[in-house]
Design an enzyme around this catalytic site. Structure first.
Site, PDB file in Angstrom:
ATOM      1  N   TYR A 232       0.834  -1.213   0.000  1.00 36.38           N
ATOM      2  CA  TYR A 232       0.000   0.000   0.000  1.00 36.38           C
ATOM      3  C   TYR A 232       0.858   1.247   0.000  1.00 36.38           C
ATOM      4  O   TYR A 232       2.062   1.200   0.242  1.00 36.38           O
ATOM      5  CB  TYR A 232      -0.945   0.006   1.208  1.00 36.38           C
ATOM      6  CG  TYR A 232      -0.290   0.368   2.525  1.00 36.38           C
ATOM      7  CD1 TYR A 232       0.502  -0.550   3.212  1.00 36.38           C
ATOM      8  CD2 TYR A 232      -0.445   1.639   3.079  1.00 36.38           C
ATOM      9  CE1 TYR A 232       1.102  -0.208   4.421  1.00 36.38           C
ATOM     10  CE2 TYR A 232       0.150   1.983   4.293  1.00 36.38           C
ATOM     11  CZ  TYR A 232       0.921   1.052   4.958  1.00 36.38           C
ATOM     12  OH  TYR A 232       1.525   1.393   6.137  1.00 36.38           O
TER      13      TYR A 232
ATOM     14  N   LYS B 132       6.385  -1.826   2.138  1.00 40.18           N
ATOM     15  CA  LYS B 132       5.176  -1.249   2.731  1.00 40.18           C
ATOM     16  C   LYS B 132       4.022  -2.223   2.536  1.00 40.18           C
ATOM     17  O   LYS B 132       3.102  -1.969   1.739  1.00 40.18           O
ATOM     18  CB  LYS B 132       4.899   0.119   2.090  1.00 40.18           C
ATOM     19  CG  LYS B 132       4.073   1.058   2.964  1.00 40.18           C
ATOM     20  CD  LYS B 132       4.221   2.484   2.474  1.00 40.18           C
ATOM     21  CE  LYS B 132       3.261   3.454   3.121  1.00 40.18           C
ATOM     22  NZ  LYS B 132       3.365   3.569   4.574  1.00 40.18           N
TER      23      LYS B 132
ATOM     24  N   GLU C 263      12.450   2.940  13.913  1.00 43.45           N
ATOM     25  CA  GLU C 263      11.536   3.970  13.392  1.00 43.45           C
ATOM     26  C   GLU C 263      10.304   3.972  14.263  1.00 43.45           C
ATOM     27  O   GLU C 263      10.268   3.293  15.292  1.00 43.45           O
ATOM     28  CB  GLU C 263      11.200   3.693  11.919  1.00 43.45           C
ATOM     29  CG  GLU C 263      10.521   2.366  11.683  1.00 43.45           C
ATOM     30  CD  GLU C 263      10.195   2.086  10.221  1.00 43.45           C
ATOM     31  OE1 GLU C 263      10.066   3.032   9.428  1.00 43.45           O
ATOM     32  OE2 GLU C 263      10.049   0.902   9.883  1.00 43.45           O
TER      33      GLU C 263
ATOM     34  N   LEU D 144      11.233   1.543   6.936  1.00 43.66           N
ATOM     35  CA  LEU D 144      10.634   1.931   5.660  1.00 43.66           C
ATOM     36  C   LEU D 144      11.398   3.148   5.129  1.00 43.66           C
ATOM     37  O   LEU D 144      11.653   4.094   5.881  1.00 43.66           O
ATOM     38  CB  LEU D 144       9.165   2.321   5.868  1.00 43.66           C
ATOM     39  CG  LEU D 144       8.439   2.606   4.558  1.00 43.66           C
ATOM     40  CD1 LEU D 144       8.061   1.301   3.868  1.00 43.66           C
ATOM     41  CD2 LEU D 144       7.201   3.448   4.780  1.00 43.66           C
TER      42      LEU D 144
HETATM   43  N1  PDD Z   1       3.073   5.362   7.225  1.00 46.15           N
HETATM   44  N2  PDD Z   1       7.742   4.098   8.740  1.00 46.15           N
HETATM   45  C1  PDD Z   1       6.611   3.380   8.749  1.00 46.15           C
HETATM   46  C2  PDD Z   1       6.607   2.064   9.442  1.00 46.15           C
HETATM   47  C3  PDD Z   1       5.461   3.871   8.096  1.00 46.15           C
HETATM   48  O1  PDD Z   1       4.326   3.160   8.095  1.00 46.15           O
HETATM   49  C4  PDD Z   1       5.502   5.137   7.471  1.00 46.15           C
HETATM   50  C5  PDD Z   1       4.330   5.714   6.737  1.00 46.15           C
HETATM   51  C6  PDD Z   1       6.714   5.860   7.501  1.00 46.15           C
HETATM   52  C7  PDD Z   1       6.861   7.201   6.823  1.00 46.15           C
HETATM   53  O2  PDD Z   1       6.854   7.041   5.432  1.00 46.15           O
HETATM   54  P1  PDD Z   1       6.372   8.237   4.478  1.00 46.15           P
HETATM   55  O3  PDD Z   1       7.223   9.400   4.812  1.00 46.15           O
HETATM   56  O4  PDD Z   1       6.618   7.701   3.116  1.00 46.15           O
HETATM   57  O5  PDD Z   1       4.913   8.472   4.772  1.00 46.15           O
HETATM   58  C8  PDD Z   1       7.819   5.298   8.126  1.00 46.15           C
HETATM   59  C9  PDD Z   1       1.887   5.766   6.497  1.00 46.15           C
HETATM   60  C10 PDD Z   1       1.683   7.231   6.466  1.00 46.15           C
HETATM   61  C11 PDD Z   1       0.702   4.976   7.009  1.00 46.15           C
HETATM   62  O6  PDD Z   1       0.871   3.775   7.201  1.00 46.15           O
HETATM   63  O7  PDD Z   1      -0.375   5.543   7.212  1.00 46.15           O
END
Ligand code: PDD
Length: 288
Positions: A33, A148, A180, A205
């Protein structure tokens, strides 16, 4: 206007959209996703999100998804039809629906679902001034956190624990190191003022907001160090902060109930906040 979905080639209210009970996303979390912000009707970092989606699908050997141009057209139409100016686009691609069998069934097509919801990213601006709280928890996820995938149970449980503790985020710790957050990337500022964050690896991620933030920091001649740091270092750091699509940058001012630094957002977070929000405005023409 309610949240809107695209499924099986149709645009419809989220409440009317459905996928098969035999979809492998539902059965096995066999899918990838993305969450993409749009402001002023324009996507932030669209190409980077699409690149990460493709990378994840390739790693899972999910083939046969529509071309990038078709995905852009669907996403654009969904936002347009929703009439939302600011919101979040969610894209999920699974291996498809088929008789339940762990190995890949032959001849199935991937399932593509998109939804758009209203999301007012303006709520992050006052939070930039106050900061948020976080708790630390053991990182109980698998060995491919760079993908992801929709298999988010450890993050779901950790985020709920954070919520019950009145915290915004759960900070994951593996082998003594901060990896993270439950849905964010995490950074500390060291005593020399350098920005320190876990390097890109299978343990985190590769966040799009992370990529943007580090690029802006380097352009501004700020020092960036990509190395693992311990929970003890984080507790003693003058500043901690997080980034994600839904929170382009937020200072963490309390960790496990103890203040970080002075207990208020620090100067490095404030400087990065100005750079990150200027970039959001530059990309989208947003003036909020
Ligand atoms: N989450 N680390 C994890 C485990 C994440 O699920 C996310 C993003 C990030 C940040 O990634 P980005 O900058 O590409 O949004 C880091 C999304 C927003 C979610 O699951 O809703």
């Amino acid at each position: 206007m309610p949240a809107l979905a695209y499924a099986h080639g149709r645009y419809l209210p989220v409440s009317d959209a459905a996928v098969s009970v035999e979809d492998r996303g539902f059965q096995f979390a066999d899918g990838i996703y993305e969450v993409i912000a749009f402001l002023n009707g324009r996507f932030l970092d669209w190409d980077k999100h699409l690149w990460r989606l493709r990378r994840g699908l390739a790693a899972l050997h999910i083939e046969g998804l529509a071309a990038d141009r078709a995905l852009s057209a669907i996403a654009g139409r969904l936002v347009h039809r929703s009439r939302f100016a600011d919101g979040l686009l969610y894209i999920q691609v699974t291996r498809g629906a088929g008789k339940r069998d762990h190995g890949f069934p032959a001849g199935i097509e991937p399932t593509l679902v998109m939804t758009v919801r209203r999301f007012d990213i303006r709520q992050r601006l006052p939070q930039l001034d106050t900061g948020v709280a976080a708790i630390s928890l053991p990182d109980q996820r698998w060995d491919r956190c760079d993908l992801k995938t929709t298999g988010l149970l450890p993050a779901v449980l950790a985020k709920q624990e954070a919520r019950l503790a009145g915290a915004f985020e759960a900070v994951f710790v593996k082998d003594g190191h901060v990896t993270e957050g439950g849905s964010t990337n995490i950074y500390m500022v060291d005593s020399a003022g350098a920005i320190v964050t876990h390097p890109i690896s299978a343990r985190i991620l590769p966040g799009i907001a992370r990529d943007t933030l580090l690029g802006l920091a380097r352009e501004a001649q700020m020092t960036v160090v990509e190395r693992p740091f311990t929970l003890e270092e984080a507790r003693a750091a003058p500043e901690l902060f997080l980034t994600s699509t839904t929170a382009p940058i937020l200072p963490i001012v309390r960790l496990d109930s103890a203040p970080i630094g002075s207990g208020s957002p620090g100067p490095i977070s404030a400087r990065l906040g100005a750079l990150v929000w200027a970039e959001v405005r530059r990309q989208t023409g947003w003036s909020g």
